[in-house]
Enzyme design. Sequence first.
Site, mmCIF file in Angstrom:
data_model
loop_
_atom_site.group_PDB
_atom_site.id
_atom_site.type_symbol
_atom_site.label_atom_id
_atom_site.label_comp_id
_atom_site.label_asym_id
_atom_site.label_seq_id
_atom_site.Cartn_x
_atom_site.Cartn_y
_atom_site.Cartn_z
ATOM 1 N N ASP A 13 138.226 58.192 2.853
ATOM 2 C CA ASP A 13 136.810 58.549 2.723
ATOM 3 C C ASP A 13 136.134 57.880 1.529
ATOM 4 O O ASP A 13 135.187 58.420 0.958
ATOM 5 C CB ASP A 13 136.626 60.085 2.631
ATOM 6 C CG ASP A 13 137.163 60.786 3.854
ATOM 7 O OD1 ASP A 13 137.092 60.197 4.949
ATOM 8 O OD2 ASP A 13 137.657 61.920 3.715
ATOM 9 N N LYS A 16 134.841 53.123 3.363
ATOM 10 C CA LYS A 16 135.332 51.880 3.989
ATOM 11 C C LYS A 16 134.425 51.441 5.132
ATOM 12 O O LYS A 16 134.132 50.262 5.285
ATOM 13 C CB LYS A 16 136.764 52.073 4.535
ATOM 14 C CG LYS A 16 137.786 52.390 3.464
ATOM 15 C CD LYS A 16 139.136 52.719 4.073
ATOM 16 C CE LYS A 16 139.156 53.978 4.903
ATOM 17 N NZ LYS A 16 138.912 55.222 4.157
ATOM 18 N N GLY A 40 137.468 58.918 10.021
ATOM 19 C CA GLY A 40 136.054 59.129 10.328
ATOM 20 C C GLY A 40 135.250 58.214 9.433
ATOM 21 O O GLY A 40 135.263 58.377 8.219
ATOM 22 N N HIS A 41 134.629 57.214 10.013
ATOM 23 C CA HIS A 41 133.888 56.221 9.239
ATOM 24 C C HIS A 41 132.403 56.362 9.556
ATOM 25 O O HIS A 41 131.988 56.147 10.687
ATOM 26 C CB HIS A 41 134.408 54.815 9.555
ATOM 27 C CG HIS A 41 135.857 54.626 9.208
ATOM 28 N ND1 HIS A 41 136.584 53.529 9.559
ATOM 29 C CD2 HIS A 41 136.719 55.425 8.519
ATOM 30 C CE1 HIS A 41 137.824 53.655 9.098
ATOM 31 N NE2 HIS A 41 137.924 54.806 8.478
ATOM 32 N N THR A 42 131.645 56.748 8.537
ATOM 33 C CA THR A 42 130.220 57.038 8.738
ATOM 34 C C THR A 42 129.401 55.834 8.311
ATOM 35 O O THR A 42 129.572 55.326 7.200
ATOM 36 C CB THR A 42 129.807 58.249 7.875
ATOM 37 O OG1 THR A 42 130.771 59.274 8.075
ATOM 38 C CG2 THR A 42 128.429 58.745 8.247
ATOM 39 N N GLN A 225 142.211 55.661 6.372
ATOM 40 C CA GLN A 225 142.889 56.449 5.342
ATOM 41 C C GLN A 225 142.835 55.704 3.994
ATOM 42 O O GLN A 225 141.924 54.919 3.779
ATOM 43 C CB GLN A 225 144.329 56.784 5.747
ATOM 44 C CG GLN A 225 144.412 57.773 6.913
ATOM 45 C CD GLN A 225 144.166 57.174 8.290
ATOM 46 O OE1 GLN A 225 144.797 56.213 8.682
ATOM 47 N NE2 GLN A 225 143.250 57.753 9.042
ATOM 48 N N THR A 304 134.279 63.876 7.747
ATOM 49 C CA THR A 304 133.614 63.323 8.931
ATOM 50 C C THR A 304 134.312 63.783 10.208
ATOM 51 O O THR A 304 133.681 64.004 11.230
ATOM 52 C CB THR A 304 133.669 61.771 8.872
ATOM 53 O OG1 THR A 304 133.205 61.357 7.591
ATOM 54 C CG2 THR A 304 132.819 61.129 9.937
ATOM 55 N N LYS A 336 129.256 55.087 -3.978
ATOM 56 C CA LYS A 336 128.713 56.395 -4.377
ATOM 57 C C LYS A 336 128.469 56.508 -5.878
ATOM 58 O O LYS A 336 128.589 57.605 -6.447
ATOM 59 C CB LYS A 336 129.608 57.537 -3.869
ATOM 60 C CG LYS A 336 129.719 57.524 -2.340
ATOM 61 C CD LYS A 336 130.367 58.746 -1.768
ATOM 62 C CE LYS A 336 129.370 59.815 -1.423
ATOM 63 N NZ LYS A 336 129.906 60.857 -0.508
HETATM 64 P P1 GDP Z 1 135.382 56.154 5.087
HETATM 65 O O1 GDP Z 1 136.254 57.056 5.864
HETATM 66 O O2 GDP Z 1 136.106 55.472 3.977
HETATM 67 O O3 GDP Z 1 134.622 55.170 5.947
HETATM 68 O O4 GDP Z 1 134.275 57.085 4.389
HETATM 69 P P2 GDP Z 1 133.476 58.288 5.111
HETATM 70 O O5 GDP Z 1 132.472 57.696 6.022
HETATM 71 O O6 GDP Z 1 134.410 59.305 5.646
HETATM 72 O O7 GDP Z 1 132.796 58.972 3.854
HETATM 73 C C1 GDP Z 1 131.890 58.291 3.048
HETATM 74 C C2 GDP Z 1 130.549 59.056 3.046
HETATM 75 O O8 GDP Z 1 129.757 58.606 1.987
HETATM 76 C C3 GDP Z 1 129.707 58.820 4.299
HETATM 77 O O9 GDP Z 1 128.935 59.964 4.554
HETATM 78 C C4 GDP Z 1 128.799 57.650 3.891
HETATM 79 O O10 GDP Z 1 127.574 57.616 4.597
HETATM 80 C C5 GDP Z 1 128.553 58.000 2.462
HETATM 81 N N1 GDP Z 1 128.335 56.863 1.579
HETATM 82 C C6 GDP Z 1 128.938 55.637 1.592
HETATM 83 N N2 GDP Z 1 128.532 54.919 0.524
HETATM 84 C C7 GDP Z 1 127.677 55.706 -0.179
HETATM 85 C C8 GDP Z 1 126.958 55.534 -1.395
HETATM 86 O O11 GDP Z 1 127.020 54.522 -2.063
HETATM 87 N N3 GDP Z 1 126.183 56.597 -1.814
HETATM 88 C C9 GDP Z 1 126.086 57.755 -1.104
HETATM 89 N N4 GDP Z 1 125.315 58.739 -1.589
HETATM 90 N N5 GDP Z 1 126.754 57.934 0.048
HETATM 91 C C10 GDP Z 1 127.544 56.933 0.487
HETATM 92 P P1 IMO Z 2 139.414 57.847 6.735
HETATM 93 O O1 IMO Z 2 139.766 56.595 7.496
HETATM 94 C C1 IMO Z 2 140.704 61.332 4.461
HETATM 95 C C2 IMO Z 2 144.526 63.142 5.593
HETATM 96 C C3 IMO Z 2 144.482 64.536 6.182
HETATM 97 C C4 IMO Z 2 145.798 65.080 5.680
HETATM 98 C C5 IMO Z 2 146.721 63.864 5.788
HETATM 99 C C6 IMO Z 2 147.560 63.825 7.045
HETATM 100 O O2 IMO Z 2 138.199 58.526 7.215
HETATM 101 O O3 IMO Z 2 139.407 57.580 5.259
HETATM 102 P P2 IMO Z 2 146.973 63.314 9.590
HETATM 103 O O4 IMO Z 2 146.000 63.970 10.525
HETATM 104 O O5 IMO Z 2 146.728 61.862 9.376
HETATM 105 O O6 IMO Z 2 148.401 63.601 9.932
HETATM 106 O O7 IMO Z 2 146.718 64.056 8.166
HETATM 107 O O8 IMO Z 2 145.880 62.723 5.726
HETATM 108 N N1 IMO Z 2 143.686 62.125 6.277
HETATM 109 C C7 IMO Z 2 142.533 61.664 5.788
HETATM 110 N N2 IMO Z 2 141.846 62.021 4.687
HETATM 111 N N3 IMO Z 2 140.266 60.323 5.236
HETATM 112 C C8 IMO Z 2 140.958 59.948 6.333
HETATM 113 O O9 IMO Z 2 140.626 58.859 7.072
HETATM 114 C C9 IMO Z 2 142.139 60.647 6.667
HETATM 115 N N4 IMO Z 2 143.036 60.546 7.669
HETATM 116 C C10 IMO Z 2 143.991 61.456 7.407
HETATM 117 O O10 IMO Z 2 143.387 65.258 5.703
HETATM 118 O O11 IMO Z 2 145.686 65.419 4.323
HETATM 119 MG MG MG Z 3 136.374 59.061 6.444
#
Ligand code: GDP
Ligand code: IMO
Ligand code: MG
Length: 429
Positions: A13, A16, A40-42, A225, A304, A336
């Site tokens: 999170d 990426k 979960g990639h937002t 991850q 996400t 962020k």
């Molecule tokens: P990922 O799993 O690594 O792709 O990250 P996630 O999407 O799970 O979580 C990142 C969150 O931060 C999402 O809601 C993005 O829209 C948000 N985000 C990404 N970059 C920034 C930033 O620079 N500032 C803020 N405020 N939000 C961001």
């Molecule tokens: P992205 O790509 C954050 C965490 C779970 C748990 C552990 C094992 O969005 O960054 P699993 O379901 O994989 O067996 O869970 O890994 N986890 C993540 N945490 N971002 C993720 O993916 C994750 N994918 C798995 O919360 O602690």
């Molecule tokens: Mg994520």
Amino acid sequence: MPAYVVLGTQWGDEGKGRVVDLLAAHSDFVARYAGGDNAGHTIRVGDEVYKLHLVPSGVLHPGKRCAIGGGTVVNPLVLASELRELAERGIDISPERIMLAETAHIITPAHVALDKVNEAQRGDSAIGTTSRGIGPVYTDKAARTGLRAGLMRAPDLFIEKVKQHIEGKNRLLVDVYKTEPIDIDAALPDLHAAAAFLAPYLADVPLLLYQALQADKIVLCEGAQGTLLDIDHGIYPYVTSSSATVGGVITGLGIGPRYIERIIGVAKAFSTRVGGGPFPTELHDALGDRLRGTGANPWDEYGTTTGRPRRCGWLDTLVVRYAARINGLTELVITKLDVLSGFDALQVANSYTCNGAPVDTLPCELETHQDCQPIYQSIPGWQEDIMGVRSFSDLPSNAQSYVDYLEELTGLPVKTITVGPARAQTIER
Ligand code: GDP
Ligand code: IMO
Ligand code: MG
């Protein structure tokens, strides 16, 4: 012929998806190399927000090709519905641009059920998985009893194999775990329909990527991850079951290491973790609540995939330096930074005390790691809202110093800083 890698330096999170979305504009192919719909990639494009779990984050750029590699694990129901939702929102999801590796392993409802019962059995030491069947499917892969995506070319035969597989798992669920079996008759029709829908997407992904690299195309490899969740290099057993680190690119996509030119580590300006396991810089107070946010902003720290509140804490550069070493990072992207506005002082951990002794490299063995206390360096904060800033020199001087300090501690150039979730909220240096 270059491949670029984008991967997480912390516990996932890091942002990426949004970084891949930025780089995809200048790439030809975007390929996911590991994990499943636990990710979960937002991504925000204008007023639209996309939450992608399996489809690579390049899909939002028309014309870019996207591949889901053999290192991933795919729930056909999730992938089919994710593709359909994208199509409903006007995104081109034709098989000419989206490919699924024949060698990716298939997640069935039995894997999901087993993930849940395994977690229940762990009790207080539960991993806090996403309940997507990740552990059980990679278990079957390693045990050589798994089902691979290529089977979906013949949906009738695929369904026969899935039926046998669920019958076997049902014996485990009922006889060993004393829980409800999967209702096979109810499960199979949707899986058949998903297989028929996905069959045209099946492809020899390593061959296509090789051809692209030979033709001097840019292949962007999208991680899921983060480094501390990697099956080998994370803090076991509080990890996921795949190779989130750079090694996963080579095995998960089938491309040779010599093609990889840039290895871009994404680091959030603070730390978050969702699920169980140690987290040395976690804050259990109002500061942690403030980093998490109330949920009022879309970027506040709630998962996400599962919606769970993320655990939050100060930046830990032992973690980021570890990621730099394990992955051979060539650069960092800091995301962020905007969330740190309004703090009088920020803390950064660059060393720990472990069992009474000072430590400045990350202990990766659970027993030692969970006994570590961070030693903080206090850094002056800034009050200004920086979400509208577009050049490094326009950042408040303390925000500039924070980034400079991270460069100094990690020894890596920070080429990109993000100050909001939108594409434009990016500072390139
Ligand atoms: P990922 O799993 O690594 O792709 O990250 P996630 O999407 O799970 O979580 C990142 C969150 O931060 C999402 O809601 C993005 O829209 C948000 N985000 C990404 N970059 C920034 C930033 O620079 N500032 C803020 N405020 N939000 C961001
Ligand atoms: P992205 O790509 C954050 C965490 C779970 C748990 C552990 C094992 O969005 O960054 P699993 O379901 O994989 O067996 O869970 O890994 N986890 C993540 N945490 N971002 C993720 O993916 C994750 N994918 C798995 O919360 O602690
Ligand atoms: Mg994520």
